[in-house]
Design a protein around this motif. Structure first.
Motif, PDB file in Angstrom:
ATOM      1  N   PRO A  65      59.487  46.765  31.780  1.00  0.00           N
ATOM      2  CA  PRO A  65      60.338  45.905  32.614  1.00  0.00           C
ATOM      3  C   PRO A  65      59.605  45.278  33.805  1.00  0.00           C
ATOM      4  N   ALA A  66      58.662  46.011  34.403  1.00  0.00           N
ATOM      5  CA  ALA A  66      57.932  45.448  35.555  1.00  0.00           C
ATOM      6  C   ALA A  66      56.463  45.824  35.473  1.00  0.00           C
ATOM      7  N   VAL A  67      55.605  44.805  35.597  1.00  0.00           N
ATOM      8  CA  VAL A  67      54.157  45.035  35.576  1.00  0.00           C
ATOM      9  C   VAL A  67      53.516  44.218  36.702  1.00  0.00           C
ATOM     10  N   LEU A  68      52.625  44.861  37.452  1.00  0.00           N
ATOM     11  CA  LEU A  68      51.856  44.151  38.478  1.00  0.00           C
ATOM     12  C   LEU A  68      50.379  44.278  38.148  1.00  0.00           C
ATOM     13  N   GLU A  69      49.664  43.161  38.226  1.00  0.00           N
ATOM     14  CA  GLU A  69      48.220  43.153  37.949  1.00  0.00           C
ATOM     15  C   GLU A  69      47.477  42.512  39.114  1.00  0.00           C
ATOM     16  N   HIS A  70      46.664  43.297  39.765  1.00  0.00           N
ATOM     17  CA  HIS A  70      45.801  42.811  40.860  1.00  0.00           C
ATOM     18  C   HIS A  70      46.560  41.932  41.848  1.00  0.00           C
ATOM     19  N   VAL A  71      47.681  42.457  42.311  1.00  0.00           N
ATOM     20  CA  VAL A  71      48.545  41.669  43.187  1.00  0.00           C
ATOM     21  C   VAL A  71      48.088  41.727  44.653  1.00  0.00           C
ATOM     22  N   TYR A  72      47.975  40.545  45.233  1.00  0.00           N
ATOM     23  CA  TYR A  72      47.714  40.406  46.670  1.00  0.00           C
ATOM     24  C   TYR A  72      48.877  39.648  47.289  1.00  0.00           C
ATOM     25  N   LYS A  73      49.270  40.053  48.495  1.00  0.00           N
ATOM     26  CA  LYS A  73      50.247  39.268  49.246  1.00  0.00           C
ATOM     27  C   LYS A  73      49.761  39.123  50.678  1.00  0.00           C
ATOM     28  N   VAL A  90      47.420  38.713  57.999  1.00  0.00           N
ATOM     29  CA  VAL A  90      48.272  39.803  57.512  1.00  0.00           C
ATOM     30  C   VAL A  90      48.165  39.919  56.000  1.00  0.00           C
ATOM     31  N   THR A  91      47.465  40.942  55.538  1.00  0.00           N
ATOM     32  CA  THR A  91      47.415  41.224  54.109  1.00  0.00           C
ATOM     33  C   THR A  91      48.352  42.396  53.850  1.00  0.00           C
ATOM     34  N   ALA A  92      49.545  42.094  53.303  1.00  0.00           N
ATOM     35  CA  ALA A  92      50.555  43.130  53.104  1.00  0.00           C
ATOM     36  C   ALA A  92      50.283  43.928  51.835  1.00  0.00           C
ATOM     37  N   LEU A  93      49.685  43.288  50.816  1.00  0.00           N
ATOM     38  CA  LEU A  93      49.325  43.996  49.584  1.00  0.00           C
ATOM     39  C   LEU A  93      47.919  43.565  49.165  1.00  0.00           C
ATOM     40  N   PRO A 130      53.570  36.458  44.629  1.00  0.00           N
ATOM     41  CA  PRO A 130      52.286  36.963  45.124  1.00  0.00           C
ATOM     42  C   PRO A 130      51.371  35.807  45.551  1.00  0.00           C
ATOM     43  N   THR A 131      50.464  36.092  46.479  1.00  0.00           N
ATOM     44  CA  THR A 131      49.470  35.097  46.876  1.00  0.00           C
ATOM     45  C   THR A 131      48.460  34.922  45.747  1.00  0.00           C
ATOM     46  N   SER A 132      48.088  36.052  45.120  1.00  0.00           N
ATOM     47  CA  SER A 132      47.299  35.986  43.889  1.00  0.00           C
ATOM     48  C   SER A 132      47.610  37.217  43.054  1.00  0.00           C
ATOM     49  N   GLY A 133      47.157  37.209  41.806  1.00  0.00           N
ATOM     50  CA  GLY A 133      47.512  38.283  40.885  1.00  0.00           C
ATOM     51  C   GLY A 133      48.773  37.925  40.121  1.00  0.00           C
ATOM     52  N   HIS A 134      49.228  38.874  39.285  1.00  0.00           N
ATOM     53  CA  HIS A 134      50.331  38.593  38.365  1.00  0.00           C
ATOM     54  C   HIS A 134      51.458  39.607  38.517  1.00  0.00           C
ATOM     55  N   VAL A 135      52.680  39.114  38.584  1.00  0.00           N
ATOM     56  CA  VAL A 135      53.870  39.974  38.583  1.00  0.00           C
ATOM     57  C   VAL A 135      54.710  39.576  37.375  1.00  0.00           C
ATOM     58  N   TYR A 136      54.946  40.536  36.471  1.00  0.00           N
ATOM     59  CA  TYR A 136      55.768  40.277  35.288  1.00  0.00           C
ATOM     60  C   TYR A 136      57.085  41.032  35.424  1.00  0.00           C
ATOM     61  N   VAL A 137      58.190  40.313  35.286  1.00  0.00           N
ATOM     62  CA  VAL A 137      59.522  40.917  35.337  1.00  0.00           C
ATOM     63  C   VAL A 137      60.191  40.640  34.000  1.00  0.00           C
ATOM     64  N   GLY A 177      48.699  48.564  52.237  1.00  0.00           N
ATOM     65  CA  GLY A 177      48.865  47.577  51.177  1.00  0.00           C
ATOM     66  C   GLY A 177      48.175  47.884  49.863  1.00  0.00           C
ATOM     67  N   ALA A 178      47.521  49.053  49.788  1.00  0.00           N
ATOM     68  CA  ALA A 178      46.843  49.417  48.534  1.00  0.00           C
ATOM     69  C   ALA A 178      47.390  50.751  48.029  1.00  0.00           C
ATOM     70  N   ILE A 179      47.261  50.986  46.713  1.00  0.00           N
ATOM     71  CA  ILE A 179      47.680  52.277  46.173  1.00  0.00           C
ATOM     72  C   ILE A 179      46.635  53.315  46.553  1.00  0.00           C
ATOM     73  N   GLU A 180      47.094  54.334  47.295  1.00  0.00           N
ATOM     74  CA  GLU A 180      46.174  55.385  47.725  1.00  0.00           C
ATOM     75  C   GLU A 180      46.028  56.409  46.600  1.00  0.00           C
ATOM     76  N   TYR A 181      47.180  56.863  46.078  1.00  0.00           N
ATOM     77  CA  TYR A 181      47.177  57.750  44.925  1.00  0.00           C
ATOM     78  C   TYR A 181      48.576  57.810  44.328  1.00  0.00           C
TER      79      TYR A 181
END
Ligand SMILES: Nc1ncnc2c1ncn2[C@@H]1O[C@H](COP(=O)(O)OP(=O)(O)OP(=O)(O)O)[C@@H](O)[C@H]1O
Ligand SMILES: [Mg+2]
Length: 220
Positions: A2-10, A16-19, A55-62, A214-218
């Motif tokens: 249902p939801a996929v994010l690939e190398h998403v930047y915002k 301000v880099t939120a993601l 997103p500013t760059s990268g891909h969001v699939y819904v 803004g990044a996945i830590e773990y």
């Protein structure tokens, strides 16, 4: 998925880099928690999956559609049909009864009257508000408001339910009721993505994504 994010930047502004390079996917029937300190990007992430922002760059699939490639009206349709959102401050319209608030997504989807009535009655029962449908938001408790907000978020049976701090304004008993409802939705096959600071809420999730700056830590 249902939801996929690939190398998403915002980025909201140059400074301000939120993601930053966020990638993950969420399965059908999964309850996923977004955790991390204030400002780490949780709400930003929900807004991207909720098609409120791009997103500013990268891909969001819904539901398989890449949000950045859609026209405005297609994005609105995707959000309306596939996403339901629960906010921390409920966001119910004060001049409508609880039942009328719950019916709003069906009106937007132009569902006919009889079908809409049955659906509203069905979800109100599900959240334990059958006898409060004609009450106005000002006349009910915070726990009841949040349950009405959940009913509104699920009445059109969206594949994805987004929840931003859904227990933040509730006491522990009402918080528990809300979390149990979210678990039930996941068991029924809906995908729930919940931003939270609450340890109880985090412990109810199938998977926890911990964000930092803004990044996945773990992930746990
Ligand atoms: N519309 C906006 N314009 C500019 N900056 C924004 C905007 N929305 C969020 N930000 C910034 O992006 C960063 C991430 O914010 P976000 O709201 O996603 O954090 P959060 O993890 O939801 O925080 P909290 O736990 O406090 O709700 C923060 O630095 C925030 O100030
Ligand atoms: Mg937030």
């Amino acid at each position: 998925m249902p939801a996929v994010l690939e190398h998403v930047y915002k980025r909201y502004a140059d400074d301000v880099t939120a993601l930053a390079d966020v990638s993950f996917g969420v399965m059908r029937g999964e309850l996923v928690g977004l955790l991390g300190p204030s400002g780490c990007g949780k709400s930003t992430l929900l807004n991207l999956i909720g098609c409120i922002d791009l997103p500013t760059s990268g891909h969001v699939y819904v539901s398989g559609e890449e949000t950045s490639l859609l026209k405005d009206n297609e994005l609105t349709r995707l959000r309306r049909d596939h996403v339901g959102t629960i906010f921390q401050f409920f966001n119910l319209l004060p001049t409508l009864s609880l039942a009328e608030n719950v019916a709003v997504p069906l009106m937007l989807a132009r569902k006919d009257g009889a079908q809409s009535k049955a659906r509203v009655a069905d979800v109100l029962e599900r959240v334990g508000l059958t006898d409060r449908g004609s009450a106005y938001p000002a006349q009910v408790s915070g726990g009841q408001l949040q349950r009405a907000a959940i009913a509104r978020a699920i009445v059109h049976r969206p594949a994805i339910v987004l929840a931003d701090e859904p227990t933040g304004n509730l006491d522990s008993r009402n918080g528990e009721i809300v979390l149990n409802l979210l678990r039930e939705l996941a068991s029924g096959g809906q995908t729930i993505i919940m931003a939270t600071h609450s340890r109880e809420a985090a412990s109810m999730c199938d998977r926890r994504i911990h964000l930092l700056d803004g990044a996945i830590e773990y992930t746990t």
